[in-house]
Design a protein around this motif. Sequence first.
Motif, mmCIF file in Angstrom:
data_model
loop_
_atom_site.group_PDB
_atom_site.id
_atom_site.type_symbol
_atom_site.label_atom_id
_atom_site.label_comp_id
_atom_site.label_asym_id
_atom_site.label_seq_id
_atom_site.Cartn_x
_atom_site.Cartn_y
_atom_site.Cartn_z
ATOM 1 N N MET A 1 64.496 57.087 36.504
ATOM 2 C CA MET A 1 63.422 56.128 36.481
ATOM 3 C C MET A 1 62.806 55.706 37.813
ATOM 4 S SD MET A 1 63.807 52.634 34.771
ATOM 5 C CE MET A 1 62.946 52.527 33.164
ATOM 6 N N ALA A 2 61.536 55.564 37.753
ATOM 7 C CA ALA A 2 60.984 55.349 39.034
ATOM 8 C C ALA A 2 60.922 54.099 39.180
ATOM 9 C CB ALA A 2 59.135 55.567 38.664
ATOM 10 N N LYS A 3 60.728 53.557 40.658
ATOM 11 C CA LYS A 3 61.025 52.353 41.261
ATOM 12 C C LYS A 3 59.754 51.571 41.108
ATOM 13 C CE LYS A 3 64.177 52.088 44.915
ATOM 14 N NZ LYS A 3 64.226 52.192 46.578
ATOM 15 N N THR A 4 59.994 50.369 40.872
ATOM 16 C CA THR A 4 58.832 49.272 40.933
ATOM 17 C C THR A 4 58.311 49.226 42.441
ATOM 18 O OG1 THR A 4 59.704 48.416 39.026
ATOM 19 C CG2 THR A 4 57.641 47.336 40.325
ATOM 20 N N ASN A 5 56.973 49.328 42.604
ATOM 21 C CA ASN A 5 56.480 48.964 43.894
ATOM 22 C C ASN A 5 56.248 47.503 44.187
ATOM 23 O OD1 ASN A 5 55.216 49.033 46.406
ATOM 24 N ND2 ASN A 5 53.512 50.440 45.692
ATOM 25 N N PHE A 6 57.223 47.011 44.748
ATOM 26 C CA PHE A 6 57.363 45.378 44.851
ATOM 27 C C PHE A 6 56.305 45.025 46.050
ATOM 28 C CE2 PHE A 6 61.615 46.002 43.208
ATOM 29 C CZ PHE A 6 61.363 45.055 41.731
ATOM 30 N N SER A 7 56.209 45.869 47.001
ATOM 31 C CA SER A 7 55.161 45.478 48.258
ATOM 32 C C SER A 7 53.726 45.363 47.453
ATOM 33 C CB SER A 7 55.015 46.217 49.138
ATOM 34 O OG SER A 7 55.050 47.580 48.715
ATOM 35 N N TYR A 8 53.302 46.149 46.580
ATOM 36 C CA TYR A 8 52.024 46.162 46.014
ATOM 37 C C TYR A 8 51.869 44.854 44.956
ATOM 38 C CZ TYR A 8 48.183 47.364 42.916
ATOM 39 O OH TYR A 8 47.226 47.239 42.265
ATOM 40 N N GLU A 9 53.041 44.706 44.162
ATOM 41 C CA GLU A 9 52.880 43.373 43.296
ATOM 42 C C GLU A 9 52.739 42.109 44.291
ATOM 43 O OE1 GLU A 9 56.153 43.810 40.796
ATOM 44 O OE2 GLU A 9 55.456 45.474 39.480
ATOM 45 N N LYS A 10 53.580 42.205 45.349
ATOM 46 C CA LYS A 10 53.643 41.080 46.259
ATOM 47 C C LYS A 10 52.072 40.719 46.862
ATOM 48 C CE LYS A 10 55.945 38.760 50.292
ATOM 49 N NZ LYS A 10 56.746 39.054 51.166
ATOM 50 N N ARG A 11 51.519 42.075 47.322
ATOM 51 C CA ARG A 11 50.202 41.798 47.735
ATOM 52 C C ARG A 11 49.313 41.307 46.813
ATOM 53 N NH1 ARG A 11 46.929 40.678 51.868
ATOM 54 N NH2 ARG A 11 45.180 42.192 52.104
ATOM 55 N N GLN A 12 49.465 41.720 45.709
ATOM 56 C CA GLN A 12 48.431 41.326 44.638
ATOM 57 C C GLN A 12 48.355 39.782 44.260
ATOM 58 O OE1 GLN A 12 45.969 43.172 43.209
ATOM 59 N NE2 GLN A 12 46.680 44.438 44.997
ATOM 60 N N ARG A 13 49.898 39.247 44.388
ATOM 61 C CA ARG A 13 50.276 37.918 44.066
ATOM 62 C C ARG A 13 49.712 36.952 45.379
ATOM 63 N NH1 ARG A 13 55.456 39.552 42.448
ATOM 64 N NH2 ARG A 13 56.288 38.886 44.606
ATOM 65 N N GLU A 14 49.846 37.566 46.619
ATOM 66 C CA GLU A 14 49.174 36.841 47.649
ATOM 67 C C GLU A 14 47.677 36.894 47.860
ATOM 68 O OE1 GLU A 14 50.847 39.248 50.889
ATOM 69 O OE2 GLU A 14 52.718 38.229 50.843
ATOM 70 N N LEU A 15 47.086 38.179 47.219
ATOM 71 C CA LEU A 15 45.736 37.913 47.131
ATOM 72 C C LEU A 15 45.167 37.008 46.134
ATOM 73 C CD1 LEU A 15 44.903 41.668 47.421
ATOM 74 C CD2 LEU A 15 44.351 40.055 48.927
ATOM 75 N N GLU A 16 45.957 36.627 44.989
ATOM 76 C CA GLU A 16 45.361 35.987 44.010
ATOM 77 C C GLU A 16 45.683 34.453 44.635
ATOM 78 O OE1 GLU A 16 43.972 34.641 40.473
ATOM 79 O OE2 GLU A 16 44.135 36.845 41.163
ATOM 80 N N LYS A 17 46.672 34.021 45.114
ATOM 81 C CA LYS A 17 46.784 32.744 45.764
ATOM 82 C C LYS A 17 45.683 32.443 46.771
ATOM 83 C CE LYS A 17 52.040 32.344 45.489
ATOM 84 N NZ LYS A 17 53.222 32.174 46.191
ATOM 85 N N LYS A 18 45.379 33.616 47.553
ATOM 86 C CA LYS A 18 44.386 33.200 48.579
ATOM 87 C C LYS A 18 42.798 33.133 47.813
ATOM 88 C CE LYS A 18 42.275 35.307 52.645
ATOM 89 N NZ LYS A 18 42.127 36.495 53.422
#
Length: 59
Positions: A1-18
């Motif tokens: 099974m492929a690993k989830t790219n947590f750093s991408y998801e975190k970056r997207q959350r940070e961009l949304e907050k900003k």
Amino acid sequence: MAKTNFSYEKRQRELEKKKKAEEKARKKQDAKNSPGGEEGSAPEGDEAEEAAPRASDPV
């Protein structure tokens, strides 16, 4: 099974907050610059005129 790219998801959350923070700051600045505010506040004189009957209106 492929690993989830947590750093991408975190970056997207940070961009949304900003983005939300910038939008909030912009709205706050707009409300500060507008004379009556932005929240549908009507001038006080209009309410007084509506409550009192006018001389031209038939009673």
